[in-house]
Design a protein around this motif. Structure first.
Motif, PDB file in Angstrom:
ATOM      1  N   MET A   1       0.830  -1.203   0.000  1.00 30.46           N
ATOM      2  CA  MET A   1       0.000   0.000   0.000  1.00 30.46           C
ATOM      3  C   MET A   1       0.867   1.255   0.000  1.00 30.46           C
ATOM      4  SD  MET A   1      -3.254   0.823   0.255  1.00 30.46           S
ATOM      5  CE  MET A   1      -4.350   2.019   0.867  1.00 30.46           C
ATOM      6  N   GLU A   2       1.927   1.253   0.797  1.00 27.99           N
ATOM      7  CA  GLU A   2       2.808   2.415   0.887  1.00 27.99           C
ATOM      8  C   GLU A   2       3.484   2.702  -0.453  1.00 27.99           C
ATOM      9  OE1 GLU A   2       6.826   3.510   3.236  1.00 27.99           O
ATOM     10  OE2 GLU A   2       5.196   2.772   4.491  1.00 27.99           O
ATOM     11  N   ASP A   3       3.866   1.647  -1.185  1.00 32.20           N
ATOM     12  CA  ASP A   3       4.497   1.824  -2.494  1.00 32.20           C
ATOM     13  C   ASP A   3       3.531   2.460  -3.487  1.00 32.20           C
ATOM     14  OD1 ASP A   3       6.931   0.822  -1.693  1.00 32.20           O
ATOM     15  OD2 ASP A   3       6.550  -1.198  -2.433  1.00 32.20           O
ATOM     16  N   ILE A   4       2.271   2.078  -3.423  1.00 27.33           N
ATOM     17  CA  ILE A   4       1.264   2.646  -4.317  1.00 27.33           C
ATOM     18  C   ILE A   4       1.081   4.131  -4.017  1.00 27.33           C
ATOM     19  CG2 ILE A   4      -1.190   2.624  -4.940  1.00 27.33           C
ATOM     20  CD1 ILE A   4      -1.097  -0.438  -4.454  1.00 27.33           C
ATOM     21  N   GLU A   5       1.054   4.483  -2.728  1.00 31.55           N
ATOM     22  CA  GLU A   5       0.909   5.887  -2.345  1.00 31.55           C
ATOM     23  C   GLU A   5       2.110   6.698  -2.821  1.00 31.55           C
ATOM     24  OE1 GLU A   5       0.235   5.933   1.870  1.00 31.55           O
ATOM     25  OE2 GLU A   5      -1.716   4.975   1.681  1.00 31.55           O
ATOM     26  N   LYS A   6       3.322   6.148  -2.677  1.00 28.47           N
ATOM     27  CA  LYS A   6       4.528   6.832  -3.146  1.00 28.47           C
ATOM     28  C   LYS A   6       4.467   7.037  -4.652  1.00 28.47           C
ATOM     29  CE  LYS A   6       8.314   5.747  -0.009  1.00 28.47           C
ATOM     30  NZ  LYS A   6       9.569   5.018   0.128  1.00 28.47           N
ATOM     31  N   GLU A   7       4.024   6.017  -5.365  1.00 26.29           N
ATOM     32  CA  GLU A   7       3.929   6.089  -6.822  1.00 26.29           C
ATOM     33  C   GLU A   7       2.947   7.177  -7.256  1.00 26.29           C
ATOM     34  OE1 GLU A   7       2.652   3.084 -10.365  1.00 26.29           O
ATOM     35  OE2 GLU A   7       3.795   2.218  -8.699  1.00 26.29           O
ATOM     36  N   ILE A   8       1.817   7.262  -6.582  1.00 25.09           N
ATOM     37  CA  ILE A   8       0.816   8.280  -6.897  1.00 25.09           C
ATOM     38  C   ILE A   8       1.376   9.671  -6.617  1.00 25.09           C
ATOM     39  CG2 ILE A   8      -1.432   9.234  -6.214  1.00 25.09           C
ATOM     40  CD1 ILE A   8      -2.311   6.273  -5.763  1.00 25.09           C
ATOM     41  N   ILE A   9       2.028   9.823  -5.477  1.00 26.88           N
ATOM     42  CA  ILE A   9       2.614  11.122  -5.130  1.00 26.88           C
ATOM     43  C   ILE A   9       3.690  11.514  -6.140  1.00 26.88           C
ATOM     44  CG2 ILE A   9       4.029  12.323  -3.406  1.00 26.88           C
ATOM     45  CD1 ILE A   9       2.386  10.776  -1.263  1.00 26.88           C
ATOM     46  N   ASP A  10       4.514  10.543  -6.559  1.00 29.42           N
ATOM     47  CA  ASP A  10       5.552  10.828  -7.553  1.00 29.42           C
ATOM     48  C   ASP A  10       4.940  11.291  -8.877  1.00 29.42           C
ATOM     49  OD1 ASP A  10       7.644  10.275  -5.858  1.00 29.42           O
ATOM     50  OD2 ASP A  10       8.129   8.329  -6.745  1.00 29.42           O
ATOM     51  N   LYS A  11       3.826  10.704  -9.266  1.00 27.37           N
ATOM     52  CA  LYS A  11       3.172  11.098 -10.517  1.00 27.37           C
ATOM     53  C   LYS A  11       2.560  12.492 -10.417  1.00 27.37           C
ATOM     54  CE  LYS A  11       2.184   6.506 -12.291  1.00 27.37           C
ATOM     55  NZ  LYS A  11       1.172   5.517 -12.640  1.00 27.37           N
ATOM     56  N   MET A  12       2.132  12.877  -9.217  1.00 24.41           N
ATOM     57  CA  MET A  12       1.485  14.172  -9.019  1.00 24.41           C
ATOM     58  C   MET A  12       2.487  15.299  -8.754  1.00 24.41           C
ATOM     59  SD  MET A  12      -1.790  12.910  -6.778  1.00 24.41           S
ATOM     60  CE  MET A  12      -2.241  14.564  -6.338  1.00 24.41           C
ATOM     61  N   THR A  13       3.642  14.963  -8.226  1.00 20.20           N
ATOM     62  CA  THR A  13       4.636  15.973  -7.859  1.00 20.20           C
ATOM     63  C   THR A  13       5.442  16.386  -9.082  1.00 20.20           C
ATOM     64  OG1 THR A  13       4.800  15.011  -5.653  1.00 20.20           O
ATOM     65  CG2 THR A  13       6.592  16.461  -6.339  1.00 20.20           C
ATOM     66  N   LYS A  14       5.411  17.664  -9.383  1.00 23.06           N
ATOM     67  CA  LYS A  14       6.148  18.182 -10.534  1.00 23.06           C
ATOM     68  C   LYS A  14       7.546  18.615 -10.101  1.00 23.06           C
ATOM     69  CE  LYS A  14       2.536  17.588 -13.023  1.00 23.06           C
ATOM     70  NZ  LYS A  14       2.327  16.185 -13.282  1.00 23.06           N
ATOM     71  N   VAL A  15       8.553  18.025 -10.737  1.00 23.90           N
ATOM     72  CA  VAL A  15       9.936  18.421 -10.488  1.00 23.90           C
ATOM     73  C   VAL A  15      10.238  19.649 -11.333  1.00 23.90           C
ATOM     74  CG1 VAL A  15      12.354  17.740 -10.761  1.00 23.90           C
ATOM     75  CG2 VAL A  15      10.709  16.127  -9.821  1.00 23.90           C
ATOM     76  N   CYS A  16       9.902  19.555 -12.612  1.00 27.74           N
ATOM     77  CA  CYS A  16      10.084  20.678 -13.540  1.00 27.74           C
ATOM     78  C   CYS A  16       8.720  21.341 -13.701  1.00 27.74           C
ATOM     79  CB  CYS A  16      10.626  20.187 -14.880  1.00 27.74           C
ATOM     80  SG  CYS A  16      10.854  21.507 -16.090  1.00 27.74           S
ATOM     81  N   ILE A  17       8.546  22.438 -13.010  1.00 32.86           N
ATOM     82  CA  ILE A  17       7.260  23.125 -13.023  1.00 32.86           C
ATOM     83  C   ILE A  17       6.980  23.720 -14.406  1.00 32.86           C
ATOM     84  CG2 ILE A  17       5.960  25.061 -12.022  1.00 32.86           C
ATOM     85  CD1 ILE A  17       7.643  24.535  -9.427  1.00 32.86           C
ATOM     86  N   CYS A  18       7.995  24.292 -15.019  1.00 30.17           N
ATOM     87  CA  CYS A  18       7.815  24.953 -16.325  1.00 30.17           C
ATOM     88  C   CYS A  18       7.271  24.000 -17.385  1.00 30.17           C
ATOM     89  CB  CYS A  18       9.143  25.537 -16.821  1.00 30.17           C
ATOM     90  SG  CYS A  18       9.836  26.829 -15.772  1.00 30.17           S
ATOM     91  N   LYS A  19       7.767  22.767 -17.399  1.00 33.14           N
ATOM     92  CA  LYS A  19       7.368  21.789 -18.415  1.00 33.14           C
ATOM     93  C   LYS A  19       6.416  20.726 -17.856  1.00 33.14           C
ATOM     94  CE  LYS A  19       9.736  21.948 -22.037  1.00 33.14           C
ATOM     95  NZ  LYS A  19       9.355  22.467 -23.325  1.00 33.14           N
ATOM     96  N   ALA A  20       6.010  20.867 -16.596  1.00 26.72           N
ATOM     97  CA  ALA A  20       5.085  19.941 -15.927  1.00 26.72           C
ATOM     98  C   ALA A  20       5.583  18.497 -15.966  1.00 26.72           C
ATOM     99  CB  ALA A  20       3.686  20.054 -16.513  1.00 26.72           C
ATOM    100  N   ILE A  21       6.872  18.305 -15.672  1.00 27.23           N
ATOM    101  CA  ILE A  21       7.470  16.967 -15.682  1.00 27.23           C
ATOM    102  C   ILE A  21       7.485  16.429 -14.255  1.00 27.23           C
ATOM    103  CG2 ILE A  21       9.551  15.643 -16.216  1.00 27.23           C
ATOM    104  CD1 ILE A  21      10.073  17.826 -18.400  1.00 27.23           C
ATOM    105  N   SER A  22       6.887  15.265 -14.093  1.00 24.86           N
ATOM    106  CA  SER A  22       6.701  14.695 -12.760  1.00 24.86           C
ATOM    107  C   SER A  22       7.964  14.017 -12.225  1.00 24.86           C
ATOM    108  CB  SER A  22       5.563  13.673 -12.778  1.00 24.86           C
ATOM    109  OG  SER A  22       5.977  12.522 -13.489  1.00 24.86           O
ATOM    110  N   ARG A  23       7.960  13.832 -10.920  1.00 24.93           N
ATOM    111  CA  ARG A  23       9.049  13.102 -10.266  1.00 24.93           C
ATOM    112  C   ARG A  23       9.108  11.667 -10.790  1.00 24.93           C
ATOM    113  NH1 ARG A  23       9.181  14.042  -4.163  1.00 24.93           N
ATOM    114  NH2 ARG A  23       7.125  13.111  -4.310  1.00 24.93           N
ATOM    115  N   ALA A  24       7.951  11.081 -11.086  1.00 24.08           N
ATOM    116  CA  ALA A  24       7.909   9.717 -11.631  1.00 24.08           C
ATOM    117  C   ALA A  24       8.635   9.649 -12.969  1.00 24.08           C
ATOM    118  CB  ALA A  24       6.469   9.250 -11.777  1.00 24.08           C
ATOM    119  N   THR A  25       8.449  10.649 -13.810  1.00 29.26           N
ATOM    120  CA  THR A  25       9.113  10.686 -15.115  1.00 29.26           C
ATOM    121  C   THR A  25      10.619  10.804 -14.954  1.00 29.26           C
ATOM    122  OG1 THR A  25       7.160  11.680 -16.136  1.00 29.26           O
ATOM    123  CG2 THR A  25       9.257  11.952 -17.303  1.00 29.26           C
TER     124      THR A  25
END
Length: 74
Positions: free
Chosen positions: A1-25
């Protein structure tokens, strides 16, 4: 369950705000062999927005370091 939550957060968190690139990417690019900042930027397009990477560069460097530290621990 914790891994799924981390994965979701990584997909939602933008590392590159200008280009909207997620931490997951960014993490996927690193896992696929991008070992340097320039390799991650080339693979993802991060750092090519209006700020020129000023906001995302430190975050990308930190993700590369975290990945390398985890590899060494295993």
């Amino acid at each position: 369950m914790e891994d799924i939550e981390k994965e979701i957060i990584d997909k939602m968190t933008k590392v590159c705000i200008c280009k909207a690139i997620s931490r997951a990417t960014i993490k996927k690019a690193i896992q696929n062999g991008a070992q340097t900042l320039s390799e991650v930027q080339k693979a993802t397009g991060a750092g090519s927005g209006p700020c020129g990477g000023r906001r995302c560069t430190p975050k990308i460097i930190n993700l590369i370091k975290q990945y390398n530290d985890n590899i060494q621990e295993d």
